[in-house]
Structures are given as structure tokens and as C-alpha cells.
Design a protein around this motif. Structure first.
Motif, PDB file in Angstrom:
ATOM      1  N   GLU A   1       0.728  -1.130   0.145  1.00  0.00           N
ATOM      2  CA  GLU A   1       0.206   0.114  -0.020  1.00  0.00           C
ATOM      3  C   GLU A   1       0.850   1.209  -0.127  1.00  0.00           C
ATOM      4  N   ASP A   2       0.869   2.129  -1.055  1.00  0.00           N
ATOM      5  CA  ASP A   2       1.230   3.191  -0.922  1.00  0.00           C
ATOM      6  C   ASP A   2       0.641   4.475   0.097  1.00  0.00           C
ATOM      7  N   SER A   3       1.196   4.711   1.005  1.00  0.00           N
ATOM      8  CA  SER A   3       0.529   5.601   1.866  1.00  0.00           C
ATOM      9  C   SER A   3       1.437   6.598   2.235  1.00  0.00           C
ATOM     10  N   LEU A   4       1.093   8.018   2.577  1.00  0.00           N
ATOM     11  CA  LEU A   4       2.050   9.232   2.811  1.00  0.00           C
ATOM     12  C   LEU A   4       2.714   8.825   4.186  1.00  0.00           C
ATOM     13  N   THR A   5       3.929   9.387   4.551  1.00  0.00           N
ATOM     14  CA  THR A   5       4.460   9.417   5.866  1.00  0.00           C
ATOM     15  C   THR A   5       3.616  10.258   6.527  1.00  0.00           C
ATOM     16  N   VAL A   6       3.617  10.127   7.707  1.00  0.00           N
ATOM     17  CA  VAL A   6       3.022  11.073   8.819  1.00  0.00           C
ATOM     18  C   VAL A   6       3.305  12.632   8.603  1.00  0.00           C
ATOM     19  N   GLU A   7       4.142  13.144   8.337  1.00  0.00           N
ATOM     20  CA  GLU A   7       4.387  14.514   7.883  1.00  0.00           C
ATOM     21  C   GLU A   7       3.948  14.757   6.623  1.00  0.00           C
ATOM     22  N   GLU A   8       3.884  13.914   5.701  1.00  0.00           N
ATOM     23  CA  GLU A   8       3.163  14.165   4.316  1.00  0.00           C
ATOM     24  C   GLU A   8       1.944  14.150   4.408  1.00  0.00           C
ATOM     25  N   LEU A   9       1.284  13.519   5.520  1.00  0.00           N
ATOM     26  CA  LEU A   9      -0.393  13.421   5.739  1.00  0.00           C
ATOM     27  C   LEU A   9      -0.902  14.618   6.196  1.00  0.00           C
ATOM     28  N   TYR A  10      -0.180  15.118   6.712  1.00  0.00           N
ATOM     29  CA  TYR A  10      -0.392  16.545   7.678  1.00  0.00           C
ATOM     30  C   TYR A  10      -0.512  17.629   6.600  1.00  0.00           C
ATOM     31  N   LYS A  11       0.821  17.610   5.680  1.00  0.00           N
ATOM     32  CA  LYS A  11       0.655  18.779   4.664  1.00  0.00           C
ATOM     33  C   LYS A  11      -0.387  18.471   3.865  1.00  0.00           C
ATOM     34  N   ASN A  12      -0.761  17.098   3.533  1.00  0.00           N
ATOM     35  CA  ASN A  12      -1.742  17.005   2.395  1.00  0.00           C
ATOM     36  C   ASN A  12      -3.125  17.496   2.788  1.00  0.00           C
ATOM     37  N   GLY A  13      -3.474  17.292   4.193  1.00  0.00           N
ATOM     38  CA  GLY A  13      -4.855  17.717   4.537  1.00  0.00           C
ATOM     39  C   GLY A  13      -5.173  19.352   4.082  1.00  0.00           C
ATOM     40  N   LYS A  14      -4.072  20.157   4.435  1.00  0.00           N
ATOM     41  CA  LYS A  14      -4.188  21.664   3.595  1.00  0.00           C
ATOM     42  C   LYS A  14      -4.509  21.782   2.154  1.00  0.00           C
ATOM     43  N   GLN A  15      -3.500  20.918   1.509  1.00  0.00           N
ATOM     44  CA  GLN A  15      -3.342  20.653  -0.088  1.00  0.00           C
ATOM     45  C   GLN A  15      -4.964  20.280  -0.623  1.00  0.00           C
ATOM     46  N   SER A  16      -5.357  19.112   0.031  1.00  0.00           N
ATOM     47  CA  SER A  16      -6.511  18.554  -0.326  1.00  0.00           C
ATOM     48  C   SER A  16      -7.640  19.610  -0.218  1.00  0.00           C
ATOM     49  N   CYS A  17      -7.696  20.201   0.971  1.00  0.00           N
ATOM     50  CA  CYS A  17      -9.004  21.265   1.144  1.00  0.00           C
ATOM     51  C   CYS A  17      -8.978  22.446   0.161  1.00  0.00           C
ATOM     52  N   THR A  18      -7.784  22.681   0.026  1.00  0.00           N
ATOM     53  CA  THR A  18      -7.603  23.878  -0.915  1.00  0.00           C
ATOM     54  C   THR A  18      -8.088  23.286  -2.608  1.00  0.00           C
ATOM     55  N   PHE A  19      -7.541  22.227  -2.777  1.00  0.00           N
ATOM     56  CA  PHE A  19      -8.163  21.486  -4.195  1.00  0.00           C
ATOM     57  C   PHE A  19      -9.718  21.441  -4.053  1.00  0.00           C
ATOM     58  N   HIS A  20     -10.052  20.763  -3.114  1.00  0.00           N
ATOM     59  CA  HIS A  20     -11.547  20.486  -3.004  1.00  0.00           C
ATOM     60  C   HIS A  20     -12.365  21.950  -3.073  1.00  0.00           C
ATOM     61  N   ASP A  21     -11.792  22.989  -2.402  1.00  0.00           N
ATOM     62  CA  ASP A  21     -12.539  24.098  -2.125  1.00  0.00           C
ATOM     63  C   ASP A  21     -12.819  24.849  -3.586  1.00  0.00           C
ATOM     64  N   GLN A  22     -12.127  24.782  -4.665  1.00  0.00           N
ATOM     65  CA  GLN A  22     -12.091  25.262  -5.788  1.00  0.00           C
ATOM     66  C   GLN A  22     -13.293  24.670  -6.631  1.00  0.00           C
ATOM     67  N   PHE A  23     -13.786  23.377  -6.307  1.00  0.00           N
ATOM     68  CA  PHE A  23     -14.906  22.884  -7.024  1.00  0.00           C
ATOM     69  C   PHE A  23     -16.118  23.154  -6.434  1.00  0.00           C
ATOM     70  N   TYR A  24     -16.124  23.665  -5.116  1.00  0.00           N
ATOM     71  CA  TYR A  24     -17.396  23.837  -4.316  1.00  0.00           C
ATOM     72  C   TYR A  24     -18.130  24.786  -4.882  1.00  0.00           C
ATOM     73  N   GLU A  25     -19.648  24.397  -5.246  1.00  0.00           N
ATOM     74  CA  GLU A  25     -20.508  25.550  -5.933  1.00  0.00           C
ATOM     75  C   GLU A  25     -21.594  25.624  -4.997  1.00  0.00           C
ATOM     76  N   GLU A  26     -21.779  26.699  -3.889  1.00  0.00           N
ATOM     77  CA  GLU A  26     -22.730  27.075  -3.180  1.00  0.00           C
ATOM     78  C   GLU A  26     -23.967  26.856  -3.726  1.00  0.00           C
ATOM     79  N   GLU A  27     -24.291  27.216  -4.980  1.00  0.00           N
ATOM     80  CA  GLU A  27     -25.577  27.165  -5.553  1.00  0.00           C
ATOM     81  C   GLU A  27     -26.076  25.861  -5.773  1.00  0.00           C
ATOM     82  N   LEU A  28     -25.209  24.944  -5.803  1.00  0.00           N
ATOM     83  CA  LEU A  28     -25.720  23.494  -5.931  1.00  0.00           C
ATOM     84  C   LEU A  28     -26.201  22.808  -4.500  1.00  0.00           C
TER      85      LEU A  28
END
Length: 129
Positions: free
Chosen positions: A1-28
Motif C-alpha cells: 500500500e502506498d501511503s503518505l508519511t505522517v509528515e506528508e499526511l499532515y501537509k496533504n490535509g491543507k493541500q486537499s482542502c484547497t484543491f476541493h474548495d475550488q470545485f465547491y459550488e454553493e448554488e448547488l
């Protein structure tokens, strides 16, 4: 299984949220709630017991997600569950899931998926007894 290190995991949280936020459409939001309601009603019409679930999220994802959107999601999912008398299981903050259970900040890895499946199965079995 390819999983992130603990440090990468914590960094990935912010990156993932930023990525997902760009697709959020409040009108939906209203459209999505209506669709969820229709799915619950459709299941019930055909004798299928719907179960609403929010899956586990790594703490680094939860820390960076939009709190208002999260509360909106939980509040409305809970309202739909109550209105139609269906169970809603919210595992987003379940502390039984540790760093090693996640592939990245918002996806369970192999071990975490098996753990979640067993937990959910046990919960549904108890619900049906």
C-alpha cells in the motif's frame, strides 16, 4: 500500500482542502439536498433501508476544511435522516482511525478501509437486531 508519511499526511490535509474548495459550488447545495432526499424516498418506496454515512477524515483534513460547510453538511444530513427516520452515522471525527489508516488526508487506505468496513458492518448488524 502506498501511503503518505505522517509528515506528508499532515501537509496533504491543507493541500486537499484547497484543491476541493475550488470545485465547491454553493448554488448547488439545495439541489444536492433535494437529490439526497429523493434517493432516501426512492429507497424507502422500494423497501430498501437507506443508511446515511459520513466517512472518517484525517485530522489534518478536518483542521483545514471550511467549518461552515462541514456544519451545513452534518446539520442537513441529520435533518434528512430525522425527517425520514433513517440512520445517519457520522464517522468524520472517529478517533478509532489513526494516521496509518489513511492513504492521504481524505481517503482511507487498505487497512483503514477494512477497519471501516468491519465497523460499519458491526453497526448495521446491531441496528438490525
Amino acid at each position: 500500500e502506498d501511503s503518505l508519511t505522517v509528515e506528508e499526511l499532515y501537509k496533504n490535509g491543507k493541500q486537499s482542502c484547497t484543491f476541493h474548495d475550488q470545485f465547491y459550488e454553493e448554488e448547488l447545495e439545495e439541489t444536492n439536498l433535494n437529490l439526497m432526499t429523493e434517493m432516501v424516498q426512492l429507497c424507502q418506496r422500494y423497501g430498501v433501508q437507506p443508511v446515511l454515512i459520513s466517512t472518517p477524515m484525517h485530522i489534518s483534513y478536518r483542521e483545514h476544511m471550511n467549518k461552515n460547510r462541514y456544519q451545513f453538511m452534518v446539520q442537513h444530513t441529520d435533518s434528512i435522516a430525522s425527517a425520514f427516520n433513517v440512520p445517519y452515522f457520522n464517522y468524520t471525527e472517529d478517533n478509532r482511525f489513526k494516521d496509518r489508516d489513511f492513504m492521504d488526508a481524505n481517503h482511507l487506505g487498505f487497512h483503514g478501509s477494512r477497519k471501516f468496513t468491519a465497523l460499519l458492518n458491526d453497526t448495521i448488524q446491531k441496528m438490525n437486531n
